[in-house]
Write an enzyme that holds these catalytic residues in place. Structure first.
Site, PDB file in Angstrom:
ATOM      1  N   THR A   1       6.433  11.228   6.074  1.00 46.05           N
ATOM      2  CA  THR A   1       6.057  12.625   5.887  1.00 46.05           C
ATOM      3  C   THR A   1       6.873  13.547   6.780  1.00 46.05           C
ATOM      4  OG1 THR A   1       3.821  11.848   5.385  1.00 46.05           O
ATOM      5  CG2 THR A   1       4.075  14.206   5.796  1.00 46.05           C
TER       6      THR A   1
ATOM      7  N   LYS B   1      -0.077  -0.456   8.767  1.00 48.91           N
ATOM      8  CA  LYS B   1      -0.387   0.703   7.928  1.00 48.91           C
ATOM      9  C   LYS B   1      -0.230   0.260   6.486  1.00 48.91           C
ATOM     10  CE  LYS B   1       1.132   5.369   6.680  1.00 48.91           C
ATOM     11  NZ  LYS B   1       2.122   6.458   6.900  1.00 48.91           N
TER      12      LYS B   1
ATOM     13  N   ILE C   1      -3.958   7.019   8.552  1.00 48.37           N
ATOM     14  CA  ILE C   1      -2.793   7.844   8.880  1.00 48.37           C
ATOM     15  C   ILE C   1      -2.599   8.732   7.665  1.00 48.37           C
ATOM     16  CG2 ILE C   1      -0.333   7.871   9.437  1.00 48.37           C
ATOM     17  CD1 ILE C   1      -0.719   5.093  10.685  1.00 48.37           C
TER      18      ILE C   1
ATOM     19  N   TYR D   1       4.400  -1.304   8.815  1.00 49.84           N
ATOM     20  CA  TYR D   1       4.194  -0.264   7.808  1.00 49.84           C
ATOM     21  C   TYR D   1       4.659  -0.804   6.464  1.00 49.84           C
ATOM     22  CZ  TYR D   1       4.685   4.461   5.679  1.00 49.84           C
ATOM     23  OH  TYR D   1       4.602   5.572   4.870  1.00 49.84           O
TER      24      TYR D   1
END
Length: 300
Positions: A45, A169, A210, A140
């Site tokens: 992001t 994540k 998150i 991740y």
């Protein structure tokens, strides 16, 4: 990793496309004052793929400095989970060492994109980075962007064999993966990386989120997570449902295109600027975002 609610921070740019450091600090302080446990600079992001190495490190530094110098409402300090992802292990390793040196609490490392490594390659990538630092490491998994998934067996092997790999994540969109990871290793911390599944993941073994939406609505994301941690299923579900249309609107185009425009429409950043190959959203998307923000009384 002593945190549960966090936002994957956008990186605001000026009109000349340089990083707007002052705006970045303001956004982080807003996260602190609205109840988030942690912030995640320079992840997906945060447009990390189009930042220079120097800019990437500076964003981590700003996050650490801001969190260090700004107390939360409970007089504690918001944690920093620094993004150190790259498709080159050597670059991720360099960023990881910098993040630890500057004072980040933990690092988030995405699987190498474009390279499409084997599972053994993924194992060696994460192991090499984790062994270069002492702070906790979060894997991740986002195969829609990287082209390869960290298989459950690989993730479990990393957790079992590398002491400071503590969490993952999950942005695969698979609840089956979440339940498998939690079943085999109860201490392997799972964080939702998919806003539409935040509630489902929290009640399937997850311990935190998150969030992209958290840039705009940190208070509600924090409240949902806190309800889930207290096993208040219905209360958490009500908040998740309340955010349904916003979650949908913020992913109608590639993240972070919609969230950046939404932050601009809400008056939280001055410039909805993007670096190519990302471009401004379509007129239809902007209209949808305006309508959605009006529904949530963010704008009139």
């Amino acid at each position: 990793m002593q945190f549960h609610s966090s936002s994957a921070l956008i990186t605001p740019f000026k009109k000349d496309l340089s990083v707007d450091e002052a705006a970045y600090e303001v956004l982080i302080k807003r996260q602190i004052f609205q109840g988030m446990d942690a912030c995640v600079p320079v992840g997906t992001t945060g447009e990390s793929a189009t930042l220079t190495h120097k800019e990437h490190m500076r964003c981590i530094e700003i996050a650490v400095e801001t969190c260090k110098n700004t107390k939360t409402p409970s007089n504690s300090r918001m944690k920093v989970l620094a993004g150190v992802g790259s498709n080159a292990t050597s670059e991720s390793l360099s960023l990881a060492k910098f993040a630890q040196k500057i004072g980040a609490d933990a690092i988030l490392c995405v699987s190498p994109y474009y390279n499409r490594p084997t599972q053994q390659g993924l194992f060696e990538h994460y192991k090499t980075i984790a062994q270069s630092v002492e702070i906790p490491v979060m894997l991740y998994d986002v195969p829609s962007r990287t082209g390869v998934s960290i298989e459950v067996s690989t993730a479990l092997k990393l957790f079992r064999e590398v002491p400071n790999i503590k969490a993952i994540k999950e942005a695969s969109g698979s609840l089956k993966r979440v339940t498998e990871l939690h079943y085999y290793e109860k201490d392997f911390k799972i964080f939702s990386g998919e806003d539409s599944l935040n509630h489902s993941i929290m009640f399937s073994g997850g311990c935190g989120v998150i969030s992209v939406t958290g840039n705009l609505m940190p208070n509600l994301i924090s409240q949902m997570v806190n309800c889930a941690l207290k096993l208040e299923y219905q209360q958490a579900l009500e908040i998740q449902n309340k955010l349904f249309h916003l979650h949908q609107a913020l992913f109608v185009e590639t993240n972070p295109i919609p969230i950046k425009m939404a932050m601009h429409l809400a008056g939280l950043i001055e410039n909805p600027s993007y670096r190519l190959p990302l471009v401004v959203p379509s007129k239809e998307t902007i209209k949808l975002l305006e309508k959605t923000l009006q529904q949530y009384e963010v704008i009139v």
